[in-house]
Design a protein around this motif. Sequence first.
Motif, PDB file in Angstrom:
ATOM      1  N   THR A  34     -14.128  -2.464  16.046  1.00 21.49           N
ATOM      2  CA  THR A  34     -14.127  -1.482  14.959  1.00 21.49           C
ATOM      3  C   THR A  34     -14.022  -2.149  13.592  1.00 21.49           C
ATOM      4  O   THR A  34     -14.551  -1.641  12.603  1.00 21.49           O
ATOM      5  N   ASP A  35     -13.362  -3.297  13.536  1.00 22.95           N
ATOM      6  CA  ASP A  35     -13.217  -4.024  12.272  1.00 22.95           C
ATOM      7  C   ASP A  35     -13.420  -5.514  12.547  1.00 22.95           C
ATOM      8  O   ASP A  35     -12.453  -6.263  12.715  1.00 22.95           O
ATOM      9  N   ILE A  40     -11.846 -11.375  13.029  1.00 25.36           N
ATOM     10  CA  ILE A  40     -12.097 -12.772  12.668  1.00 25.36           C
ATOM     11  C   ILE A  40     -10.864 -13.360  11.986  1.00 25.36           C
ATOM     12  O   ILE A  40     -10.427 -14.476  12.302  1.00 25.36           O
ATOM     13  N   ARG A  41     -10.289 -12.589  11.079  1.00 29.27           N
ATOM     14  CA  ARG A  41      -9.090 -13.040  10.361  1.00 29.27           C
ATOM     15  C   ARG A  41      -7.945 -13.302  11.341  1.00 29.27           C
ATOM     16  O   ARG A  41      -7.243 -14.318  11.254  1.00 29.27           O
ATOM     17  N   ALA A  42      -7.777 -12.397  12.301  1.00 30.44           N
ATOM     18  CA  ALA A  42      -6.698 -12.540  13.280  1.00 30.44           C
ATOM     19  C   ALA A  42      -6.929 -13.748  14.184  1.00 30.44           C
ATOM     20  O   ALA A  42      -5.988 -14.486  14.517  1.00 30.44           O
ATOM     21  N   ALA A  43      -8.181 -13.977  14.586  1.00 33.96           N
ATOM     22  CA  ALA A  43      -8.491 -15.111  15.459  1.00 33.96           C
ATOM     23  C   ALA A  43      -8.254 -16.436  14.750  1.00 33.96           C
ATOM     24  O   ALA A  43      -7.786 -17.408  15.357  1.00 33.96           O
ATOM     25  N   ILE A  44      -8.559 -16.479  13.469  1.00 36.37           N
ATOM     26  CA  ILE A  44      -8.333 -17.694  12.686  1.00 36.37           C
ATOM     27  C   ILE A  44      -6.836 -17.983  12.558  1.00 36.37           C
ATOM     28  O   ILE A  44      -6.397 -19.137  12.605  1.00 36.37           O
ATOM     29  N   ALA A  45      -6.048 -16.912  12.432  1.00 35.17           N
ATOM     30  CA  ALA A  45      -4.599 -17.070  12.269  1.00 35.17           C
ATOM     31  C   ALA A  45      -3.887 -17.367  13.586  1.00 35.17           C
ATOM     32  O   ALA A  45      -2.818 -17.987  13.599  1.00 35.17           O
ATOM     33  N   ARG A 243     -26.577  -5.973  17.786  1.00 33.05           N
ATOM     34  CA  ARG A 243     -26.102  -7.100  16.981  1.00 33.05           C
ATOM     35  C   ARG A 243     -24.745  -6.818  16.333  1.00 33.05           C
ATOM     36  O   ARG A 243     -24.427  -7.346  15.271  1.00 33.05           O
ATOM     37  N   ARG A 244     -23.946  -5.979  16.989  1.00 31.39           N
ATOM     38  CA  ARG A 244     -22.583  -5.728  16.531  1.00 31.39           C
ATOM     39  C   ARG A 244     -21.635  -6.696  17.234  1.00 31.39           C
ATOM     40  O   ARG A 244     -21.835  -7.038  18.397  1.00 31.39           O
ATOM     41  N   VAL A 245     -20.600  -7.109  16.536  1.00 26.25           N
ATOM     42  CA  VAL A 245     -19.654  -8.079  17.090  1.00 26.25           C
ATOM     43  C   VAL A 245     -18.816  -7.414  18.181  1.00 26.25           C
ATOM     44  O   VAL A 245     -18.215  -6.355  17.967  1.00 26.25           O
ATOM     45  N   THR A 246     -18.782  -8.053  19.356  1.00 26.30           N
ATOM     46  CA  THR A 246     -18.001  -7.520  20.475  1.00 26.30           C
ATOM     47  C   THR A 246     -16.766  -8.357  20.780  1.00 26.30           C
ATOM     48  O   THR A 246     -15.834  -7.870  21.420  1.00 26.30           O
TER      49      THR A 246
END
Length: 424
Positions: A34-35, A40-45, A243-246
């Motif tokens: 959904t976001d 991406i931000r959470a995975a980087i952190a 092409r949506r991020v899953t």
Amino acid sequence: MRVQLDYGKTGLDVELPDDRVVGLLQTQDAEPLTDPQAAIRAAIADPIGTQPLSELARGKQTACIVVCDITRPVPNKQILPELLSTIEQAGVPREGITILVATGLHRPNEGDELVELVGADVAENYCCENHHGKVLDEHTYLGTTERGVPAWIDTRYIEAELKITTGLIEPHLMAGYSGGRKLICPGIAALETVKIWHGPDFLEHPKADQGFLEGNPVHEENTLIAKLAGCDFIVNVTLDKERRVTSVVAGDMEEAFLAGVSFIEKHVKAPLPEAVDVVVTCSAGYPLDTTFYQAVKGLTGALPIVKQGGTIVIAASLTEGIGSPEFQSLFDDNASLEIFMERILGKEYFVMDQWQLEELAKVRRKAKVKFVTDGLPAETINGLFVESAATVEEAVASSLTEYGPEAQVAVIPQGPYVLPTVGA
């Protein structure tokens, strides 16, 4: 049966006989995030197998972020702002950051295409450069592997204090799956590296195929070369058919990549009870179907489910033609695929991009190919060791006539993004 194949930017609707189609092979739906940017931000952190990027970046003065070129639909406009914000807040100066486009041996991405690739803000405010695989002086030699591959990797990456790669995980015709280590080799490797790594000693191995990692020498070797080059952090995504991020994986180059593979393989595998006479497929639409070179991936993707002596019908837009001048020259220099294979197996003959013709040779050893496109004239297509067809419907009808009333058809609307299999 009406089916839309991924073709160019618009798709291609085709009508197929209901009584002959026994399989519509598609990716299994994964819920799109959904976001994606928050993910991406959470995975980087909170990465897999390594420290958060903010800690890895602390004290570093230079960074190189490697991104896929325009042939891959990676959502760089969502990934790059999070990476750049994280490392700049950790103290890496903007003037010390290079965004390096992993062209491999493809053409550079410049101007409007670069803006499309990374976004206007990044293109205007950061140093964005292309890898030049044929310029050996721009690479650093890291040694030769036990399998005899000289490892030459882009010096801009090697000299960066912080090394980051991004990418998309999907089935790959040689390396099993894309993403992870592939951004380094072949993404930013020199021709001298790729010509051996993509040579017949590797590509003729039975495990050098889509969906295989264990025992695949192509995967094993470019993982080794990527480790020689070093990689501090990756961010890879998986996409659905829109092409949506899953999913997002970030962290250690190997651990995060394998986590992404574990996720995607559950969604891309599509089984058929048995092989069929005719497979209708594509090359996944824009940006992957812009050249005949790239469209070969759609053909190899259909190999597991076509019978020996069967036919693959493929539709691809080919808006940019055949491919590189070197790839085009292979069709002029070789009167047949048999002659070509004899030459490359003899080791004295080499032309850049020959590996894709080698993949086409694998296809043609098993099946006929009928090619539908509005990007090149029929006479040009007929000179590429395939047969031109005006429409998918016409190609399927003639093939069914050839194979008889019991002949069956399978359809792969997303082409190489699907991993078709035979059996349960």
